[in-house]
Design an enzyme around this catalytic site. Structure first.
Site, PDB file in Angstrom:
ATOM      1  N   LYS A 161      47.642  59.019  34.257  1.00 56.77           N
ATOM      2  CA  LYS A 161      46.760  59.809  35.110  1.00 56.77           C
ATOM      3  C   LYS A 161      45.786  58.819  35.726  1.00 56.77           C
ATOM      4  O   LYS A 161      44.897  58.304  35.062  1.00 56.77           O
ATOM      5  CB  LYS A 161      46.011  60.876  34.299  1.00 56.77           C
ATOM      6  CG  LYS A 161      45.268  61.843  35.218  1.00 56.77           C
ATOM      7  CD  LYS A 161      44.258  62.703  34.482  1.00 56.77           C
ATOM      8  CE  LYS A 161      42.882  62.400  34.994  1.00 56.77           C
ATOM      9  NZ  LYS A 161      41.826  63.244  34.434  1.00 56.77           N
TER      10      LYS A 161
ATOM     11  N   THR B 293      36.512  69.653  29.596  1.00 55.41           N
ATOM     12  CA  THR B 293      35.180  70.144  29.223  1.00 55.41           C
ATOM     13  C   THR B 293      35.118  71.665  29.105  1.00 55.41           C
ATOM     14  O   THR B 293      34.372  72.188  28.268  1.00 55.41           O
ATOM     15  CB  THR B 293      34.140  69.657  30.249  1.00 55.41           C
ATOM     16  OG1 THR B 293      34.376  68.280  30.503  1.00 55.41           O
ATOM     17  CG2 THR B 293      32.727  69.818  29.721  1.00 55.41           C
TER      18      THR B 293
ATOM     19  N   ALA C 199      40.139  69.046  36.819  1.00 54.60           N
ATOM     20  CA  ALA C 199      38.672  68.974  36.784  1.00 54.60           C
ATOM     21  C   ALA C 199      37.980  70.136  37.477  1.00 54.60           C
ATOM     22  O   ALA C 199      38.406  70.591  38.538  1.00 54.60           O
ATOM     23  CB  ALA C 199      38.145  67.673  37.386  1.00 54.60           C
ATOM     24  N   GLY C 200      36.905  70.607  36.851  1.00 53.30           N
ATOM     25  CA  GLY C 200      36.013  71.566  37.479  1.00 53.30           C
ATOM     26  C   GLY C 200      36.118  73.004  37.010  1.00 53.30           C
ATOM     27  O   GLY C 200      35.226  73.803  37.257  1.00 53.30           O
TER      28      GLY C 200
END
Lengths: 265, 70
Positions: free
Chosen positions: A107, A217, A194-195
């Site tokens: 990645k 996250t 992401a996000g």
């Protein structure tokens, strides 16, 4: 567990010639401990799990390596080049990751700005070209820009990974139009990376028709990471199933669901 | 001849035997050679070659592995 996706007969996700049983990929960073991390990874149903390359702690003050917890026979380890700010550094980390001997997937991240962690797309393209030439299967973390995505595909990337919003922000899918456009125009898999902040973000993202989502996250930073991992698994399946089902058209006016005939005088 | 030479391992100076191989260095640090990847002066050293590459004074050696990350 039978999921809705079985009912709608989805095709499996294939990246760089390999087939994976889940469209949800999860990171292994930022967990309070490895046990929670492992339980969350299990609950997510993910096949692909990301890891970072860092120096061995020679003083042994920290925990033993991640692989004491994460069985590389059960999970496909996708190494990242997180923390790299130049093409040269990213190539260096990718080569080290490859030598670990699990697979030749990487990645690829080349970060261009410390505050937003937005990608340096010029460095990214440069690094992608070198690594593709060396035989790596490159999954490129990029912004939601179509032209960059097309160039990454032309460079031979195995998948393109546009962001939903900045890394660790949890702001959800800020630009569904751009992500949809990228998905429509590319032949290689498009994985949103992401996000994502919560399950509804994951669901909406999958409803755009993308091939998968990578998140860290949103799960690790939840109050109960294991429960959130489960929620994300359901959300990714639900969003995928809804995309395949094809949503009803939007209307600006109401239309009754019950018959107008047969009403009493 | 000195008993040891100084190399830099993961950014820290370290004394090792002259002509030590990378494999000797890894095992001396009580690391499993199958669980680390070795970079020698910016070149990745493939595992089968660890026993053949010898260190020289001032060499920069990086020992890395996988940690949690996104």
């Amino acid at each position: 567990m039978t999921t809705a996706v079985d009912v709608v007969r989805d095709t499996p996700l294939t990246i760089g010639g390999r087939t994976f049983h889940s469209r949800l990929m999860v990171g292994t960073g930022k967990y309070r401990d490895n046990e929670t991390m492992m339980r969350a990874v299990e609950a997510s149903g993910a096949a692909i799990v990301t890891v970072a390359v860092r120096r061995v702690d020679l003083d042994r003050t920290k925990d033993a390596g991640l692989l004491h917890h994460l069985d590389p026979k059960r999970f496909f380890l996708l190494a990242n080049t997180a923390g790299c700010y130049t093409a040269e550094d990213a190539i260096r980390y990718a080569r080290l990751a490859r030598e670990a001997g699990f697979n030749d997937f990487v990645k690829l991240e080349v970060i261009g700005d410390e505050e937003t962690l937005l990608p340096d797309v010029q460095g990214l393209l440069e690094a992608a070209k070198v690594l593709v030439k060396e035989g790596c299967k490159v999954l490129a973390y990029t912004n939601e820009d179509l032209v960059t995505a097309l160039r990454l595909e032309d460079a031979g990337c195995a998948a393109v990974m546009p962001l939903a919003s900045p890394i660790g922000s949890g702001l959800g899918l800020l630009n569904p139009f751009s992500v949809r456009t990228i998905k429509r125009r590319l032949r290689v898999p498009v994985i949103v990376d992401a996000g994502v902040g919560t399950a509804s973000d994951a669901c909406v993202t999958m409803e755009q028709g993308v091939d998968g989502i990578l998140m860290n996250t949103a799960i690790a930073g939840a109050q109960d990471p294991v429960a959130m991992a489960h929620a994300m698994r359901l959300a990714v399946d639900a969003g995928r199933a809804a995309f395949l089902a094809g949503r009803m058209p939007r209307r600006e006016v109401a239309m009754p669901s019950s018959p107008l005939e047969g009403m009493l005088d | 001849m000195k008993d040891t030479i100084e190399v830099v391992v993961n950014g820290e100076p370290r004394a090792v035997a002259p002509d030590a191989t990378l494999l000797q260095l890894v095992t001396e640090l009580k690391l499993d050679p199958r669980a680390v990847v070795v970079e020698h002066n910016r070149q990745v050293v493939r595992r089968p070659a660890l026993g053949e590459v010898r260190v020289a004074p001032g060499d920069a050696i990086e020992l890395v592995h996988f940690v949690g990350g996104g």
